[in-house]
Design a protein around this motif. Structure first.
Motif, PDB file in Angstrom:
ATOM      1  N   GLN A 113       0.832  -1.206   0.000  1.00  0.00           N
ATOM      2  CA  GLN A 113       0.000   0.000   0.000  1.00  0.00           C
ATOM      3  C   GLN A 113       0.865   1.254   0.000  1.00  0.00           C
ATOM      4  O   GLN A 113       0.524   2.265  -0.611  1.00  0.00           O
ATOM      5  CB  GLN A 113      -0.912   0.008   1.241  1.00  0.00           C
ATOM      6  CG  GLN A 113      -2.053  -0.981   1.189  1.00  0.00           C
ATOM      7  CD  GLN A 113      -3.151  -0.535   0.247  1.00  0.00           C
ATOM      8  OE1 GLN A 113      -3.078   0.524  -0.351  1.00  0.00           O
ATOM      9  NE2 GLN A 113      -4.184  -1.359   0.101  1.00  0.00           N
ATOM     10  N   THR A 125      -5.241   1.316  -2.878  1.00  0.00           N
ATOM     11  CA  THR A 125      -6.238   0.385  -3.405  1.00  0.00           C
ATOM     12  C   THR A 125      -7.517   0.558  -2.605  1.00  0.00           C
ATOM     13  O   THR A 125      -7.634   1.472  -1.785  1.00  0.00           O
ATOM     14  CB  THR A 125      -5.731  -1.066  -3.305  1.00  0.00           C
ATOM     15  OG1 THR A 125      -5.461  -1.387  -1.937  1.00  0.00           O
ATOM     16  CG2 THR A 125      -4.448  -1.245  -4.106  1.00  0.00           C
ATOM     17  N   ASP A 126      -8.478  -0.341  -2.833  1.00  0.00           N
ATOM     18  CA  ASP A 126      -9.779  -0.197  -2.182  1.00  0.00           C
ATOM     19  C   ASP A 126      -9.677  -0.300  -0.661  1.00  0.00           C
ATOM     20  O   ASP A 126     -10.433   0.363   0.054  1.00  0.00           O
ATOM     21  CB  ASP A 126     -10.746  -1.259  -2.709  1.00  0.00           C
ATOM     22  CG  ASP A 126     -11.045  -1.059  -4.186  1.00  0.00           C
ATOM     23  OD1 ASP A 126     -10.888   0.093  -4.657  1.00  0.00           O
ATOM     24  OD2 ASP A 126     -11.422  -2.028  -4.858  1.00  0.00           O
ATOM     25  N   ASP A 127      -8.771  -1.158  -0.158  1.00  0.00           N
ATOM     26  CA  ASP A 127      -8.657  -1.330   1.285  1.00  0.00           C
ATOM     27  C   ASP A 127      -7.493  -0.528   1.844  1.00  0.00           C
ATOM     28  O   ASP A 127      -6.780  -0.979   2.743  1.00  0.00           O
ATOM     29  CB  ASP A 127      -8.480  -2.814   1.626  1.00  0.00           C
ATOM     30  CG  ASP A 127      -7.301  -3.430   0.885  1.00  0.00           C
ATOM     31  OD1 ASP A 127      -6.796  -2.778  -0.060  1.00  0.00           O
ATOM     32  OD2 ASP A 127      -6.892  -4.550   1.255  1.00  0.00           O
ATOM     33  N   ASP A 128      -7.286   0.665   1.333  1.00  0.00           N
ATOM     34  CA  ASP A 128      -6.160   1.496   1.729  1.00  0.00           C
ATOM     35  C   ASP A 128      -6.307   1.938   3.189  1.00  0.00           C
ATOM     36  O   ASP A 128      -7.288   2.585   3.555  1.00  0.00           O
ATOM     37  CB  ASP A 128      -6.086   2.726   0.817  1.00  0.00           C
ATOM     38  CG  ASP A 128      -4.903   3.616   1.145  1.00  0.00           C
ATOM     39  OD1 ASP A 128      -3.912   3.100   1.689  1.00  0.00           O
ATOM     40  OD2 ASP A 128      -4.972   4.827   0.849  1.00  0.00           O
ATOM     41  N   ARG A 152      -5.186  11.280  -3.961  1.00  0.00           N
ATOM     42  CA  ARG A 152      -5.632   9.981  -3.471  1.00  0.00           C
ATOM     43  C   ARG A 152      -4.503   9.210  -2.785  1.00  0.00           C
ATOM     44  O   ARG A 152      -4.755   8.379  -1.922  1.00  0.00           O
ATOM     45  CB  ARG A 152      -6.191   9.141  -4.625  1.00  0.00           C
ATOM     46  CG  ARG A 152      -7.463   9.685  -5.242  1.00  0.00           C
ATOM     47  CD  ARG A 152      -7.943   8.772  -6.352  1.00  0.00           C
ATOM     48  NE  ARG A 152      -9.143   9.282  -7.003  1.00  0.00           N
ATOM     49  CZ  ARG A 152     -10.385   9.067  -6.561  1.00  0.00           C
ATOM     50  NH1 ARG A 152     -10.580   8.332  -5.475  1.00  0.00           N
ATOM     51  NH2 ARG A 152     -11.430   9.575  -7.202  1.00  0.00           N
ATOM     52  N   PRO A 175     -13.424  11.196   2.835  1.00  0.00           N
ATOM     53  CA  PRO A 175     -13.788   9.845   2.379  1.00  0.00           C
ATOM     54  C   PRO A 175     -14.077   8.959   3.570  1.00  0.00           C
ATOM     55  O   PRO A 175     -13.583   9.172   4.680  1.00  0.00           O
ATOM     56  CB  PRO A 175     -12.515   9.378   1.644  1.00  0.00           C
ATOM     57  CG  PRO A 175     -11.411  10.205   2.215  1.00  0.00           C
ATOM     58  CD  PRO A 175     -12.026  11.521   2.573  1.00  0.00           C
ATOM     59  N   THR A 224     -12.005   3.222   6.707  1.00  0.00           N
ATOM     60  CA  THR A 224     -12.066   1.767   6.810  1.00  0.00           C
ATOM     61  C   THR A 224     -11.343   1.342   8.062  1.00  0.00           C
ATOM     62  O   THR A 224     -10.387   1.984   8.487  1.00  0.00           O
ATOM     63  CB  THR A 224     -11.414   1.114   5.594  1.00  0.00           C
ATOM     64  OG1 THR A 224     -10.070   1.580   5.491  1.00  0.00           O
ATOM     65  CG2 THR A 224     -12.148   1.477   4.316  1.00  0.00           C
TER      66      THR A 224
END
Length: 582
Positions: free
Chosen positions: A395, A401-404, A422, A566, A569
């Motif tokens: 990462q 990526t999506d699960d950053d 990003r 954003p 997660t």
């Protein structure tokens, strides 16, 4: 003479006879390498300039035309010959040579060193005496340098890296076997190893000294394979050459050459002559970089990370644990298609920032693949847990990526980082702070909290309007610039407080400066923690993530949460931020 106030190293901890606490001299051939070679060069230049005169003197009939054709009447040598003072001139030259030889000898005679249980000391100077001391508990590394001529004579230069600028202690030169044994003794004493551990190591067998190998050492290397662990990274020579050709410097040079050619075609042909020094300079720089990176090796040892590089002049340095203040993995856009990366570190090299050779001690991976990056980070940042390291490294260098898990720039501030908003962000994982930035030139900085000097938040007028801030860490000077900007202001305040608390905890428990001390010394760490920061030991086992932590909830005067941020997660357990101990 023995100084009764100086403690000699325990005999069980040292292997070399030069590490007995007494004053010793350097190798007898040291004057030849430090000054004799310069004298030989000067004599060669004089002989080359007087070539025709010497030929005419010793070989009648040859060289007379060249001598007569020159304007020799005004030369001092003609005056000497005309007045029959050749014998006197030879005596003067001989006296000058004898004075130089006597000066070299006295310089060697008065240059002594000793290794005690606490310091490495060097005394030098004939008229003006100088004494330099490097405390063993402040040793940042030990470098072993073998220039080509010194290797032919079986000699090496030992450099003990201190903590201050120009604070290095140099032992130049020692025999190769003595230099390697002395280096091992210094690292063993600096590690804090006590008699018990040394005696146990001694019962397992002592290391035989490495003999000098002269010319064969240039081809095969000087270090014995049975004493040195195998390198975890192998760089092909073709990759080194290609990385120099496909570099930003090469692109700038090519563009400059094209511009000069176009300008010469349009109407200024004399500009073509300026290409010669440009091409020669670039070729020399590229060749030096390639030669310096050849025979690269990096491997773990009991005393730290061992890095070797150089073809003609071989440098072997050992970076003890806890001496790396920052790590940076970077990749230019030109290398992206090949998957190549480079790794640099910030460390105390004991050299001035204006010293051109300081850069070679901060590059630990000239060019490598992603697998090489993982292996090197495993050596330099063991704080990264084995289970989380692959994901965090991936990462950090290739993300997001999506699960950053990184906290990145909010959408409202992407105008500040149009290409990298990003990617631009930070992550606090255990005792490490990771700062990720850059789209064209990708960079990932890894900061161990135990060696972080301070952390600051910076905010300009545009940042205040967009409610963002920059987080910047203060570390020792070097190529790594630990900064990430355009971070949500509230998140920046939260990580500021979390890093401040984590740095105190990490520094209190860090004992890497004496990495092989007694077990009871390590047992003192909990007591030290209780004296320094009692609330930290009482923090709950599970701490909420940054988005839920009380630290992350700023006072009302700081503004409400950002509606454009954003969604967050969940972070892995090692990536949580501890509660504020205050």
């Amino acid at each position: 003479m023995t100084d009764p106030t100086v403690a000699a190293p325990p005999p069980a901890l040292v292997r070399s006879p030069l590490s007995d606490g007494e004053w010793h001299r350097l190798h007898p051939l040291t004057p030849l390498l430090r000054g004799g070679l310069a004298l030989i060069v000067i004599v060669g230049i004089v002989i080359a300039n007087l070539r025709d005169r010497l030929i005419a003197m010793f070989v009648p009939g040859m060289g007379e035309e060249e001598v007569e054709s020159g304007d020799w009447e005004t030369e001092a040598i003609d005056w000497v010959f005309a007045n029959n003072l050749v014998f006197v001139a030879l005596l003067i030259v001989l006296a000058v040579i004898l004075l130089l030889v006597a000066g070299f000898y006295l310089s060697w005679r008065f240059h002594t060193f000793r290794i005690t249980g606490d310091d490495v000391e060097v005394r030098s100077g004939i008229l003006f005496r100088t004494q330099r001391r490097a405390p063993l508990d402040r040793v940042q590394g030990v470098n072993l340098t073998r220039p080509m001529i010194a290797r032919l004579l079986g000699m090496a230069k030992l450099e003990v890296v201190g903590a201050g600028t120009d604070g290095n202690v140099k032992l130049e030169y020692l025999s190769t076997s003595h230099a390697e044994a002395v280096r091992a003794d210094i690292l063993r004493l600096a590690s804090g190893r006590r008699l018990g551990g040394a005696a146990a190591a001694r019962t397992g067998g002592t290391l035989s000294q490495t003999v000098s190998r002269g010319i064969s050492g240039i081809i095969e290397g000087d270090d014995r394979q049975d004493l040195v662990p195998e390198s975890v990274v192998h760089i092909p020579a073709g990759r080194l050459v290609a990385s120099q050709l496909i570099s930003p410097t090469s692109v700038v040079v090519v563009l400059g050459v094209v511009a000069i050619i176009v300008a010469s075609v349009i109407g200024t042909p004399w500009l073509l002559f300026s290409l010669i020094p440009v091409v020669l300079s670039f070729g020399a720089i590229a060749l030096r970089q390639i030669m310096r990176s050849l025979r690269y090796a990096i491997a773990p040892t009991s005393d730290g990370v061992r890095i070797t590089f150089g073809l003609l002049t071989t440098v072997t340095e050992i970076v003890p644990p806890g001496r790396v203040h920052a790590i940076e993995v970077s990749q230019s856009i030109l290398w992206r298609g090949f998957g190549w990366w480079t790794i640099k570190i910030n460390r105390l090299t004991g050299r001035s920032i204006y010293d051109g050779s300081a850069d070679q001690f901060t590059t630990v991976l000239p060019v490598g693949t992603y697998a090489d990056v993982e292996r090197v980070l495993h050596l330099l940042a063991p704080e990264l847990a084995d289970g989380d390291r692959p994901a965090l490294v991936r990462q950090g260098v290739d993300g997001p990526t999506d699960d950053d898990p990184f906290t990145t720039t909010p959408k409202r501030a992407r105008i500040i980082r149009l290409l990298s908003w990003r990617r631009n962000g930070f992550l606090l994982s255990g005792d490490l702070l990771l700062l990720r930035r850059g789209a064209i030139w990708r960079k990932l900085a890894v900061l161990p909290l135990a060696r972080l000097q301070s952390i600051g938040i910076h905010q300009g007028p545009i940042d205040r309007m967009l409610r963002v801030a920059a987080v910047r860490g203060s570390i020792v000077a070097g190529p790594v610039y630990p900064n990430v900007s355009a971070i949500d202001r509230d998140q920046a305040i939260a990580v500021f407080e979390a890093v401040a608390a984590g740095a105190v905890r990490a520094a209190a428990s860090d004992r890497s400066h004496r990495w092989a001390g007694e077990e009871d010394a390590a047992a003192e760490a909990p007591a030290l923690l209780r004296r320094v920061s009692p609330p930290m030991l009482e923090r709950p086992a599970a701490v909420p993530p940054l988005s839920e932590s009380p630290v992350a909830q700023p006072p009302a005067r700081l503004g409400d949460a950002d509606p454009d941020a954003p969604p967050r997660t969940p972070r892995p357990p090692d990536a949580v931020i501890p509660e504020d101990p205050r």
